[in-house]
Design an enzyme around this catalytic site. Sequence first.
Site, PDB file in Angstrom:
ATOM      1  N   PRO A 177      -0.125 -15.904   1.900  1.00 13.28           N
ATOM      2  CA  PRO A 177       1.428 -15.655   1.433  1.00 13.28           C
ATOM      3  C   PRO A 177       2.295 -15.053   2.534  1.00 13.28           C
ATOM      4  CG  PRO A 177      -0.214 -13.607   0.890  1.00 13.28           C
ATOM      5  CD  PRO A 177      -1.184 -14.639   1.354  1.00 13.28           C
ATOM      6  N   ASP A 203       0.694  -1.090  -0.019  1.00  8.82           N
ATOM      7  CA  ASP A 203      -0.258  -0.121  -0.217  1.00  8.82           C
ATOM      8  C   ASP A 203       0.703   1.059  -0.169  1.00  8.82           C
ATOM      9  OD1 ASP A 203       0.648   0.637   2.799  1.00  8.82           O
ATOM     10  OD2 ASP A 203      -0.856  -0.827   3.119  1.00  8.82           O
ATOM     11  N   ASP A 238       6.427  -5.389   6.691  1.00  4.77           N
ATOM     12  CA  ASP A 238       4.904  -4.986   6.886  1.00  4.77           C
ATOM     13  C   ASP A 238       4.021  -6.253   6.079  1.00  4.77           C
ATOM     14  OD1 ASP A 238       2.815  -3.891   6.742  1.00  4.77           O
ATOM     15  OD2 ASP A 238       3.240  -2.049   5.258  1.00  4.77           O
ATOM     16  N   SER A 239       3.961  -7.149   6.872  1.00  6.53           N
ATOM     17  CA  SER A 239       3.221  -8.284   6.416  1.00  6.53           C
ATOM     18  C   SER A 239       1.710  -8.468   6.858  1.00  6.53           C
ATOM     19  CB  SER A 239       3.957  -9.524   6.799  1.00  6.53           C
ATOM     20  OG  SER A 239       3.829  -9.704   8.104  1.00  6.53           O
ATOM     21  N   THR A 240       1.072  -9.159   6.367  1.00  7.05           N
ATOM     22  CA  THR A 240      -0.169  -9.711   6.797  1.00  7.05           C
ATOM     23  C   THR A 240      -0.031 -10.724   8.014  1.00  7.05           C
ATOM     24  OG1 THR A 240      -0.444 -11.166   5.299  1.00  7.05           O
ATOM     25  CG2 THR A 240      -1.358  -9.295   4.547  1.00  7.05           C
ATOM     26  N   GLU A 241      -1.219 -11.065   8.563  1.00  2.98           N
ATOM     27  CA  GLU A 241      -1.016 -12.147   9.543  1.00  2.98           C
ATOM     28  C   GLU A 241      -0.260 -13.382   9.023  1.00  2.98           C
ATOM     29  OE1 GLU A 241      -3.221 -11.376  12.857  1.00  2.98           O
ATOM     30  OE2 GLU A 241      -2.329 -10.009  11.858  1.00  2.98           O
ATOM     31  N   ASP A 301       9.021 -11.985  -4.218  1.00  2.00           N
ATOM     32  CA  ASP A 301       8.781 -12.820  -3.160  1.00  2.00           C
ATOM     33  C   ASP A 301      10.009 -12.151  -2.152  1.00  2.00           C
ATOM     34  OD1 ASP A 301       9.279 -14.720  -1.093  1.00  2.00           O
ATOM     35  OD2 ASP A 301       9.125 -16.294  -2.348  1.00  2.00           O
TER      36      ASP A 301
END
Lengths: 276, 276
Positions: free
Chosen positions: B162, B86, B155-158, B137
Site C-alpha cells: 500500500p 500504530d 510514517d509508511s512501510t517500505e 488514503d
Amino acid sequence: MELWFTEKQTEHYGITFNIKETLVVEQTDFQHLAIVDTVEFGRMLLLDGMVMTTVRDEFVYHEMVAHPALFTHPNPEHVLVVGGGDGGVIREVMKHPKVKKAVLVDIDGKVIEYSKKFLPEIAGELDNTRVEVIVGDGYMHIHEHKQAYDVIMVDSTEPVGPAVELFTKGFYQGISEALKEDGIFVAQTDNPWFKADLIRSVHRDVKEIFPITRVYGANIPTYPSGLWTFTMGSKKYDPLAVDESAIAELNTKYYSPRLHKAAFALPKLVEELLQD
Amino acid sequence: MELWFTEKQTEHYGITFNIKETLVVEQTDFQHLAIVDTVEFGRMLLLDGMVMTTVRDEFVYHEMVAHPALFTHPNPEHVLVVGGGDGGVIREVMKHPKVKKAVLVDIDGKVIEYSKKFLPEIAGELDNTRVEVIVGDGYMHIHEHKQAYDVIMVDSTEPVGPAVELFTKGFYQGISEALKEDGIFVAQTDNPWFKADLIRSVHRDVKEIFPITRVYGANIPTYPSGLWTFTMGSKKYDPLAVDESAIAELNTKYYSPRLHKAAFALPKLVEELLQD
C-alpha cells in the site's frame, strides 16, 4: 542447499547470514576461530562464535577506533594497538603520516596468520615498515612499556575468553602509565542496548584515571543492536575541543571531519547510563 | 519447544527473534498483519513479514520522526501523520503543547484497531482529544487539503504494497501543496546500507520541490543495518539553524536537544550517496 549461520547476539535474538563457503574453522590456543564467506557481507571473521568483522562493514569499526583519537592528539608518533590481529585498525592508523611507529600486540597469532591469508584487504598494512607485530599478552606489554605511547587503542573481543583482563580497572591504570603525559586511550565498549552495565562500569573506571573521559558511537550493521560505543580516556586533549575545519579529509568511508564531534552526541538512553 | 521468527532483511541476511506468543495473524484488505510477543523486544508489529515496531525499541523511530521537525517549526499547530496507524508518532506529537490538532490518516484500519488492543503503550494517544484518526488514503487526503498543515510526517512501510505511491515525486508535490507557506515535511527513508538507491531517489525528488532538504539518521536495532534515515523537506525553516539551547527537554529516550543537529551529521557513505 542454502547454508545459514546464526549468531545469537543475546540469548533471545540474533543475526543470520547466508553462507557461501567456510574457509577456516579452528580451535586456537585461545579461542574458537572461523572465517566464512557470506553472500551479503563478504568474508567474515568469527571468534568464539561472535562476528568480529566482515569485508562489507569493517571500515566503520576500524575507522572509528583509529581516527577520533589520532585527530585529537596533535602529534601521535607512537601508537599501540592491543588486540586487533585482523589488522583493520592498523590499516587506518597507517593513513596518518604523523605516526612514526605502530605496535600491534595480539595474543593469538592465528588471528594474524589467517587474516593475512583470507582477509588481505583488512590485514594488508600489517607488513608496513612502520608497523611492529608482536604475538603476546597486551596486559604484560603495557606494564613493560612506561610512558612509551602517544595513543593506545584497545581492539578487543567481548570480556569473555582471552579479553577478560582488558576490561579491568588495573588494565586502564596500566594503560595510563604506558602513555606519555599527554597520551590518549580508546577502547571499544560494546552496545548500550544489551550491555549497559559494561559501558557504565568501564566509564566509571576510566573516569577515575583520566581527567578527560568521552564516549562516542557508530553504526555497525553486523554488531548487536547496530550501535557500538567507544570510550576515550585522555590526559590532556579533549576530542570536543578539536577544530574540525583543520582535520584532514582522509580516504575513509564512515569517519569524516564533519562527524568528529557529532559522534560524541549520544542518544539519551546512552547519556543517561553514563550519568549513573 | 523454542519458537523463532526470522525476518530476511535482505535476500541473504536477517534478524531472528525468540517468540513467546503469537497474538494476531491476519490478512487485512491491504497487507499481512501480525503481532507477536518476543522475549527480547516485547510485543512486535509486523506488516508483510517486516518488523514495524517493537515495544523495546519503538521510541527511537517515533521520537525521530516527530521531534526534529516539530522543534524546527516555530509554531507547529496543525500536524498530519500519513500512515503510522500504530500511534507511536502521534504519541510523540502530543508531547508538543503548541500542536492544536494532529490528523492521522492510515489506509488500514486493522493496524489502528490491533495496535490499540495489543500495543496500548504505543497507541494510547490516538484517543487524545487533539487527535483526529481517519481510516483512508493519505495520497487522496493531501490532495484534498491545500495549505492546511504546518508539519506533515510520512510514517509508511517500505515502498511495496500500500505504500508504493508514498515514495513518488507526485506525492511529495502534493505534500508541498498541503503544507502552509512555511511548512515542513519529513519521511522515513530506509537504510543506506541496502537501500541506497531509494534514499538517493527520494532525496533528488524532495530537493526539486523544497528549498531546504536535509537527511538525518538514527539507530534502530530491529531495522535492517541498525541505521535508519529520515528525509526532511522544508519551505522556510532550516533544522540546522535551530538554537539547540532553546529546545525544550521533553520526556524522551533517544532524541535530545544535544542530538538535534548531530543527527544530521552523517557517515561518509551516506554523505556520498546524497551527492550523486
